[in-house]
Design an enzyme around this catalytic site. Structure first.
Site, mmCIF file in Angstrom:
data_model
loop_
_atom_site.group_PDB
_atom_site.id
_atom_site.type_symbol
_atom_site.label_atom_id
_atom_site.label_comp_id
_atom_site.label_asym_id
_atom_site.label_seq_id
_atom_site.Cartn_x
_atom_site.Cartn_y
_atom_site.Cartn_z
ATOM 1 N N SER A 138 0.845 -1.195 0.000
ATOM 2 C CA SER A 138 0.000 0.000 0.000
ATOM 3 C C SER A 138 0.875 1.237 0.000
ATOM 4 O O SER A 138 1.980 1.233 0.564
ATOM 5 C CB SER A 138 -0.903 0.018 1.234
ATOM 6 O OG SER A 138 -1.583 1.258 1.347
ATOM 7 N N TYR A 151 -2.681 -0.074 10.030
ATOM 8 C CA TYR A 151 -2.648 -0.641 8.677
ATOM 9 C C TYR A 151 -1.315 -0.348 7.995
ATOM 10 O O TYR A 151 -0.710 -1.223 7.372
ATOM 11 C CB TYR A 151 -3.810 -0.058 7.883
ATOM 12 C CG TYR A 151 -3.934 -0.537 6.458
ATOM 13 C CD1 TYR A 151 -4.461 -1.798 6.175
ATOM 14 C CD2 TYR A 151 -3.570 0.277 5.385
ATOM 15 C CE1 TYR A 151 -4.600 -2.232 4.860
ATOM 16 C CE2 TYR A 151 -3.711 -0.147 4.074
ATOM 17 C CZ TYR A 151 -4.228 -1.398 3.821
ATOM 18 O OH TYR A 151 -4.372 -1.826 2.518
#
Length: 257
Positions: A138, A151
């Site tokens: 990500s 995250y």
């Protein structure tokens, strides 16, 4: 037919980016094992054809991941490509509002799941003489996003593990790369439930230099390239597919001093 004669295992293939990758890989000739926890994997496998197999897999469970690779070997004879895509967001909130349970689940899926996939995928690839692994990280693991601390920690780990694994297995003809998506229009975006594609000029993402959402198909194209022989001299690469967000973010930071 860039993947003709090859077999691929894709986790999180029941929807979103994983489904797009399964469809794209099958179009290019790969036999695909579609792994997912949602139950949608069988429908996806049936739709893409070419001998695709659906399998219920929780990537946080070692026995499930080991069985996933074994099933692919039984069905296809070997594992040429592994895409570790399955992920869990865990919500957007500052660290002091996060629970330990949420931390554990986010890291179990996003980081441990990638570790387990590579562990058993590499074993299969070592036995067959090589392969290609594509991890889905990500942009949050590169530049950080507000409210994404848990995250981002997991996805940052994916990036570092990708680079280390690339060094571990380069001499064994196993390439390991990662795609780092930015803001992608998938079923995880609430507005996407009513709009399969982002309406032009309506839903914009602040801070994206290309001034639009990314599409799952664009992640699939990037993963396809890294999984194919066209990327035969590429390993350890972290490829942002983010509309310029990461480099734009760095530029803004530099301007602000």
């Amino acid at each position: 037919m860039r993947l003709a004669g090859k077999s691929a295992v894709i986790t999180g293939a029941g929807s979103g980016m994983g489904k797009a990758m399964a469809e794209r890989f099958a179009q290019e000739g790969a036999r695909v094992l579609c792994a997912d926890i949602s139950g949608a994997q069988d429908e996806v496998a049936a739709a893409i054809g070419n001998g695709a197999v659906g399998l219920h897999v929780d990537v946080a469970e070692e026995a499930d991941v080991q069985a996933m690779i074994a099933t692919a070997r039984d069905a296809f004879g070997r594992v040429d490509i592994l895409v570790n895509n399955a992920g869990f967001g865990g919500g957007i909130m500052p660290l002091h509002e996060q629970s330990s349970d949420n931390w554990d689940r986010v890291h179990a899926v996003n980081l441990k799941g990638v570790f387990l996939g590579m562990k058993y995928g590499v074993i299969a690839m070592l036995e067959s003489g090589g392969g290609a692994i594509v991890n889905i990280g990500s942009a949050t693991g590169m530049v950080g996003w507000k409210g994404h601390g848990v995250y981002a920690a997991a996805k940052g780990g994916v990036s570092q593990m990708t680079k280390c694994a690339a060094l571990d297995y380069a001499a064994h003809h196993i390439r390991v790369n990662a795609v780092l998506p930015g803001s992608i229009w998938t079923g995880l975006v609430p507005m996407a439930k009513d709009h399969p594609e982002p309406p032009p000029g309506i839903f914009r993402v602040p801070g994206i230099p290309m001034d639009r959402w990314g599409l799952a198909s664009e992640i699939a194209n990037a993963a396809l390239f890294l999984a194919s022989d066209e990327a035969s001299y590429i390993t350890g690469t972290l490829l942002p597919v983010d509309g310029g967000y990461c480099i734009g973010f760095s530029g803004m930071a530099a301007e602000q001093g």
